[in-house]
Design an enzyme around this catalytic site. Structure first.
Site, PDB file in Angstrom:
ATOM      1  N   LYS A  25     -14.193   1.045  15.491  1.00 45.66           N
ATOM      2  CA  LYS A  25     -12.833   0.294  15.525  1.00 45.66           C
ATOM      3  C   LYS A  25     -12.180   0.246  16.785  1.00 45.66           C
ATOM      4  CE  LYS A  25     -10.999   0.548  11.107  1.00 45.66           C
ATOM      5  NZ  LYS A  25     -10.292   1.288   9.979  1.00 45.66           N
TER       6      LYS A  25
ATOM      7  N   LYS B  89     -11.433  -3.247  18.519  1.00 44.27           N
ATOM      8  CA  LYS B  89     -10.209  -3.487  18.862  1.00 44.27           C
ATOM      9  C   LYS B  89      -9.788  -3.585  20.358  1.00 44.27           C
ATOM     10  CE  LYS B  89      -8.916  -2.854  14.041  1.00 44.27           C
ATOM     11  NZ  LYS B  89      -7.721  -3.228  13.106  1.00 44.27           N
TER      12      LYS B  89
ATOM     13  N   ASN C  26       0.818  -1.232  -0.159  1.00 49.15           N
ATOM     14  CA  ASN C  26      -0.028  -0.018  -0.022  1.00 49.15           C
ATOM     15  C   ASN C  26       0.657   1.298  -0.073  1.00 49.15           C
ATOM     16  OD1 ASN C  26       0.677   0.699   2.633  1.00 49.15           O
ATOM     17  ND2 ASN C  26      -0.687  -1.302   3.076  1.00 49.15           N
TER      18      ASN C  26
ATOM     19  N   ASP D 101      -4.670  -6.177   4.916  1.00 51.00           N
ATOM     20  CA  ASP D 101      -5.985  -7.001   5.710  1.00 51.00           C
ATOM     21  C   ASP D 101      -5.821  -8.250   5.001  1.00 51.00           C
ATOM     22  OD1 ASP D 101      -6.755  -5.248   7.580  1.00 51.00           O
ATOM     23  OD2 ASP D 101      -7.831  -3.993   5.764  1.00 51.00           O
TER      24      ASP D 101
HETATM   25  N1  CTP Z   1      -4.300  -3.377  11.967  1.00 49.19           N
HETATM   26  C1  CTP Z   1      -3.438  -4.562  12.520  1.00 49.19           C
HETATM   27  N2  CTP Z   1      -3.552  -5.670  11.828  1.00 49.19           N
HETATM   28  C2  CTP Z   1      -4.513  -5.737  10.629  1.00 49.19           C
HETATM   29  C3  CTP Z   1      -4.861  -4.506  10.286  1.00 49.19           C
HETATM   30  C4  CTP Z   1      -4.772  -3.382  11.012  1.00 49.19           C
HETATM   31  O1  CTP Z   1      -2.754  -4.222  13.406  1.00 49.19           O
HETATM   32  N3  CTP Z   1      -4.067  -6.865  10.160  1.00 49.19           N
HETATM   33  C5  CTP Z   1      -3.978  -2.269  12.979  1.00 49.19           C
HETATM   34  C6  CTP Z   1      -3.399  -1.019  12.291  1.00 49.19           C
HETATM   35  O2  CTP Z   1      -2.118  -0.955  12.583  1.00 49.19           O
HETATM   36  C7  CTP Z   1      -4.088   0.000  12.853  1.00 49.19           C
HETATM   37  C8  CTP Z   1      -5.547  -0.322  12.971  1.00 49.19           C
HETATM   38  O3  CTP Z   1      -5.467  -1.668  13.014  1.00 49.19           O
HETATM   39  O4  CTP Z   1      -3.446   0.436  14.224  1.00 49.19           O
HETATM   40  C9  CTP Z   1      -6.770  -0.004  12.183  1.00 49.19           C
HETATM   41  O5  CTP Z   1      -6.209  -0.169  10.857  1.00 49.19           O
HETATM   42  P1  CTP Z   1      -7.153  -0.128   9.467  1.00 49.19           P
HETATM   43  O6  CTP Z   1      -6.437  -0.303   8.446  1.00 49.19           O
HETATM   44  O7  CTP Z   1      -7.663   1.364   9.570  1.00 49.19           O
HETATM   45  O8  CTP Z   1      -8.469  -1.095   9.850  1.00 49.19           O
HETATM   46  P2  CTP Z   1      -8.716  -2.329   9.537  1.00 49.19           P
HETATM   47  O9  CTP Z   1      -8.840  -3.031  11.081  1.00 49.19           O
HETATM   48  O10 CTP Z   1      -8.053  -2.924   8.588  1.00 49.19           O
HETATM   49  O11 CTP Z   1     -10.160  -2.285   9.426  1.00 49.19           O
HETATM   50  P3  CTP Z   1     -11.190  -1.827   7.647  1.00 49.19           P
HETATM   51  O12 CTP Z   1      -9.790  -2.175   6.652  1.00 49.19           O
HETATM   52  O13 CTP Z   1     -12.117  -2.361   7.732  1.00 49.19           O
HETATM   53  O14 CTP Z   1     -11.036  -0.330   7.888  1.00 49.19           O
END
Ligand code: CTP
Length: 403
Positions: free
Chosen positions: A338, A342, A207, A276
């Site tokens: 979120k 989390k 990304n 993700d």
């Molecule tokens: N994060 C993580 N592990 C993942 C995905 C996200 O630890 N597999 C953490 C990121 O480092 C950040 C937080 O979760 O601190 C939120 O990440 P974000 O990308 O905004 O959210 P997602 O959990 O991926 O949800 P979505 O893609 O549905 O917005």
């Protein structure tokens, strides 16, 4: 901020003409400033001007009996709470790196135990020369801090990196360095950058994250006296001074690194942009077009990566955990969901659809959310300033928790 003693070491570059402005900025903040100059610096800025502005004699000569009799170079080195080298030429960086001490400025730089801040200024080719890069890397590892240089038109006629940072920027960095060590005794684990999910031997899914926000947090936490462990994903950034770095590539590697270091950490900040999903299968060799079943394309099956933040929260004990939320719409409600899902103590939410915030840029505009529903909006600021706000909130949560 309490007034502190700052020794300004001036070396011979054209940017020395900006030093009187720096002296005035530091003086306005109430600091006691003294100047030491190399012989070549005196060709660009007058010692008399600096003596008038600081109200103190300007030291130039290591071997002048009257200067040394007044206050010798070791006492000068001991006197300083902070030494700023501005402008810092390629020459002085090399001399510092090799521990040379045959003039007053380099002798003081070798003898001082105070933190050192350098503001490099030089021609773009000197700046990008491998010798300069190596010297900077060595100095950074020794804890020497750097501000700038910026890019633009240079006095030598070239365009590019090498312009000394502006006096206000140098003064602001000095304030940060002189700031109180409010995170002393804490170990802060920071994740930063994107992850790279391999498809085959040469291709991956990643990304646009630059890692700048996480690196700014690591740097700020180190400035506040914390031990900092930085788990860095895909990024081109240099390691901030005094920070312990572990490089990883995929989300699975990041998970292993974070969980492996969790025991040491008292504060965890998850600024990384973790993918993700990852390809279910990683081909060992490069996928060749002729091996495909269909000439029109390929279908990749992606599987969900573990949520590292949620895992950290599930075993957080009395650690403080900060998450980030990258949202392209309904930023605050989405971030609120979120934080609930989390279970972190603070969520930093940013609107990644803005061109001046989030991925890749040097500025950010964020909301800080806590589980009790509190929302604080921070204005558009540099990532370093946002990092300082986030850590201020972390410190506040820590003191609330301690009662
Ligand atoms: N994060 C993580 N592990 C993942 C995905 C996200 O630890 N597999 C953490 C990121 O480092 C950040 C937080 O979760 O601190 C939120 O990440 P974000 O990308 O905004 O959210 P997602 O959990 O991926 O949800 P979505 O893609 O549905 O917005």
């Amino acid at each position: 901020m309490e007034p502190r003693r700052i020794l300004l070491a001036i070396t011979g570059g054209i940017a020395a003409y900006k030093v009187p402005e720096l002296v005035r900025s530091l003086g306005r903040a109430g600091h006691d400033v003294s100047c030491a100059m190399t012989a070549s610096a005196t060709r660009f800025v007058s010692p008399l001007a600096l003596q008038t502005l600081t109200g103190a004699p300007v030291r130039q000569d290591l071997f002048d009996p009257s200067e040394e009799g007044e206050i010798d170079h070791i006492r000068l080195a001991d006197w300083a709470d902070l030494v700023i080298v501005a402008p810092a030429t390629a020459n002085v960086l090399g001399r510092m790196c090799h521990g040379l001490a045959d003039d007053l400025v380099s002798a003081v730089l070798l003898a001082t135990r105070a933190p050192i801040l350098v503001a490099p200024a030089m021609n773009v080719n000197m700046w990008s020369h491998p010798a300069t890069r190596a010297n900077l890397e060595t100095l950074a590892q020794r804890g020497v801090r750097r501000v700038g240089p910026g890019a633009g038109e240079l006095a030598c006629g070239w365009e590019g990196e090498g312009r000394m940072a502006e006096p206000e920027e140098i003064a602001a960095e000095a304030e940060l360095l002189l700031g109180s060590k409010t995170l002393e005794g804490e170990t802060v684990l920071v994740t930063a950058g994107g992850t790279s999910e391999p498809i085959d031997a040469v291709r991956s899914i990643t990304n646009r994250s630059s890692g700048k926000m996480g690196f700014a947090l690591a740097e700020e936490a180190a400035c506040r006296g914390a031990r900092v462990i930085l788990v860095a994903g895909v990024t081109a950034l240099a390691t901030p001074a005094g920070v312990e770095r572990q490089d990883v590539s995929s989300a699975l590697e990041m998970r292993e690194a974070v969980l492996g270091r969790l025991e040491d950490a008292s504060i965890v900040i998850k600024a990384a942009a973790v993918a993700d999903f990852r390809p279910e299968v990683r081909e060992e060799s490069k996928i060749k077009k002729e091996s495909l079943e269909s000439a029109s394309g390929i279908t990749l099956r992606l599987v969900t990566n573990p949520d590292i933040l949620a895992e950290v929260c599930a075993r957080k004990g009395d650690r403080l955990v900060v998450g980030f939320a990258a949202e392209s719409e309904n930023v605050v409600p989405a971030a609120r969901r979120k934080i609930e899902r989390k279970g972190c103590d603070l969520m930093v939410a940013n609107d990644i659809s803005r061109s001046d915030a989030g991925f890749g840029v040097d500025t950010n505009a964020v909301y800080l959310l806590t589980p009790d529903g509190e929302v604080e909006e921070l204005p558009l600021s540099s990532k370093r300033v946002v990092a300082a706000h986030v850590l201020d909130r972390v410190e506040k949560l820590r003191s609330e928790r301690r009662g």
